[in-house]
Design an enzyme around this catalytic site. Sequence first.
Site, PDB file in Angstrom:
ATOM      1  N   ASP A  13       0.752  -1.306  -0.040  1.00  0.00           N
ATOM      2  CA  ASP A  13       0.135  -0.131   0.118  1.00  0.00           C
ATOM      3  C   ASP A  13       0.949   1.158   0.114  1.00  0.00           C
ATOM      4  O   ASP A  13       0.225   2.235   0.474  1.00  0.00           O
ATOM      5  CB  ASP A  13      -0.969  -0.138   1.232  1.00  0.00           C
ATOM      6  CG  ASP A  13      -1.581  -1.148   1.333  1.00  0.00           C
ATOM      7  OD1 ASP A  13      -2.344  -1.871   0.258  1.00  0.00           O
ATOM      8  OD2 ASP A  13      -1.983  -1.642   2.402  1.00  0.00           O
ATOM      9  N   LYS A  16       2.286   1.999  -5.122  1.00  0.00           N
ATOM     10  CA  LYS A  16       2.961   1.446  -6.608  1.00  0.00           C
ATOM     11  C   LYS A  16       1.911   1.856  -7.754  1.00  0.00           C
ATOM     12  O   LYS A  16       2.626   2.328  -8.514  1.00  0.00           O
ATOM     13  CB  LYS A  16       3.237  -0.011  -6.447  1.00  0.00           C
ATOM     14  CG  LYS A  16       4.325  -0.325  -5.232  1.00  0.00           C
ATOM     15  CD  LYS A  16       4.336  -1.917  -5.136  1.00  0.00           C
ATOM     16  CE  LYS A  16       3.095  -2.768  -4.569  1.00  0.00           C
ATOM     17  NZ  LYS A  16       2.549  -2.298  -3.363  1.00  0.00           N
ATOM     18  N   GLY A  40      -4.214  -4.884  -4.043  1.00  0.00           N
ATOM     19  CA  GLY A  40      -5.024  -3.770  -4.620  1.00  0.00           C
ATOM     20  C   GLY A  40      -4.557  -2.525  -5.102  1.00  0.00           C
ATOM     21  O   GLY A  40      -3.590  -2.339  -3.987  1.00  0.00           O
ATOM     22  N   HIS A  41      -4.605  -1.940  -6.084  1.00  0.00           N
ATOM     23  CA  HIS A  41      -4.291  -0.713  -6.555  1.00  0.00           C
ATOM     24  C   HIS A  41      -5.309   0.167  -6.692  1.00  0.00           C
ATOM     25  O   HIS A  41      -6.174  -0.053  -7.252  1.00  0.00           O
ATOM     26  CB  HIS A  41      -3.490  -0.740  -7.865  1.00  0.00           C
ATOM     27  CG  HIS A  41      -2.054  -1.305  -7.893  1.00  0.00           C
ATOM     28  ND1 HIS A  41      -1.483  -1.715  -8.824  1.00  0.00           N
ATOM     29  CD2 HIS A  41      -1.327  -1.655  -6.860  1.00  0.00           C
ATOM     30  CE1 HIS A  41      -0.129  -2.079  -8.548  1.00  0.00           C
ATOM     31  NE2 HIS A  41       0.095  -2.195  -7.565  1.00  0.00           N
ATOM     32  N   GLN A 224       1.925  -5.972  -2.956  1.00  0.00           N
ATOM     33  CA  GLN A 224       2.433  -5.863  -1.704  1.00  0.00           C
ATOM     34  C   GLN A 224       3.804  -5.199  -1.385  1.00  0.00           C
ATOM     35  O   GLN A 224       4.371  -4.555  -2.196  1.00  0.00           O
ATOM     36  CB  GLN A 224       2.502  -7.376  -1.138  1.00  0.00           C
ATOM     37  CG  GLN A 224       1.184  -7.935  -0.891  1.00  0.00           C
ATOM     38  CD  GLN A 224       0.863  -9.075  -1.958  1.00  0.00           C
ATOM     39  OE1 GLN A 224       1.732  -9.624  -2.245  1.00  0.00           O
ATOM     40  NE2 GLN A 224      -0.423  -9.064  -2.222  1.00  0.00           N
TER      41      GLN A 224
END
Length: 432
Positions: A13, A16, A40-41, A224
């Site tokens: 988080d 990225k 998750g992005h 991650q």
Amino acid sequence: MSAIVVIGGQWGDEGKGRVVDLLAEKAHIVARYSAGNNAGHTVINELGEFALHLVPAGIFYPDKVCVIGNGVVIDPPDLLKEIEDLESRGVSVRGRLFVSDRAHVLMPWHRLIDQLDEKLRGKGAIGTTGRGVGPAFVDKVARAGVRVADLIEPESFLQLLSFLIPYKNAVLEKLYDTPGLALEDVRAEYAEYGERLAPFVADTSVLVQDALAAGETVLLEGAQGALLDLDIGTYEFVTSSVPSSLAAGAAIGIGIGPTQIGTVLGVYKAYNTRVGNGPMPTELLDATGDMLREGGPRPEYGATTGRPRRCGWFDAVAARYSARANGLTAAALTRLDVLDRLPAIKVCTAYRVGGRVMATMPASSLDLARAEPVYQEFPGWNTDTSSVRRFEDLPAAAQSYVRYIQEALATPLCLVSVGPEREQAIRLKHII
Ligand code: IMP
């Protein structure tokens, strides 16, 4: 041309997706090489806000090719949902999103086992995202996985299921006291997913190698963060991705050699966050921690599970450790603006463990859990930095803080972000 890898330097988080979104402009291929839909992005652009879990962040540039590599675990219904959502909101996907035929498939028993296993572990629960990604990687290593090439080939899929379903049902029934799955139900549901995914399937390593041979830029986005890595992370509170999300995993997870990676860019948040269980020496369980979680334009809640992120000061010990383990050649610092209103800012420069002062991360999770941070304090700047675009326009205190982090990482910073929008960034050096 060689590949550029973007990795997270903390516990995930770090932003990225945001950095990849910026760099993607100059890349030909943007690829994911590890993990699954536990990642998750969040990307915000003129089309709105998107939470991507499997599709690479480059998808928003209509001329980019996006690849989901062999190192990723694919959850077919989730990937199809993501594709449908993108298409329904005007993002073209067909003919430029490719999924590796060697990627592993997340099957319904993986999600079940993930959740049942967390319960069984009791106090030792990892705090996983519950998506089944860990068990899918366990099966990959145990040589009991399903790959995309099998999913889209009905005969091979049926043959595999005929072996795997009785095997997995024995585990579900005997170990977890849970009813098993019906072969025909799983076959019918997943064969349909396979049919819908087939047009996206390719030998993606050939695509990437051809692009590199033609002199194109390939951007490899990690998932991650380094501190969640199975080997160098805060084991056992880590994720199970094989290959790892470290820069070294990128070559394996996309099907190229390590000599083809030229740049390794580490993304760090200006403070620390973590979701899930496990030690986090600089965690703040007070009003400052709440302020870090809630104070920015995008509050700190997990993009995948919505869980509140644990927040704390920047941990320079952990950051330096992950910078070295990834062999960074460049770094990006995100969310500097979240610190704008703090009267003073601390950075952890060492750990005190028992009677010892440690300048690197201990392997023992017990030692890390009882590590007391040794802090250096920096003055705050009490100025809104969200519209700053040049380093020299940052308040002097913010400049000192950023310089200190660059020194701690021993890596040149190429970007500092000061807000969630694409243009809210200070570019220090162009890396593409
Ligand atoms: P799993 O990957 O779902 O097995 O979860 C293992 C650990 O990694 C848990 O602490 C999760 O919260 C954490 N984790 C997994 N994916 C992400 C991510 O994308 N960002 C932050 N933490 C993650």
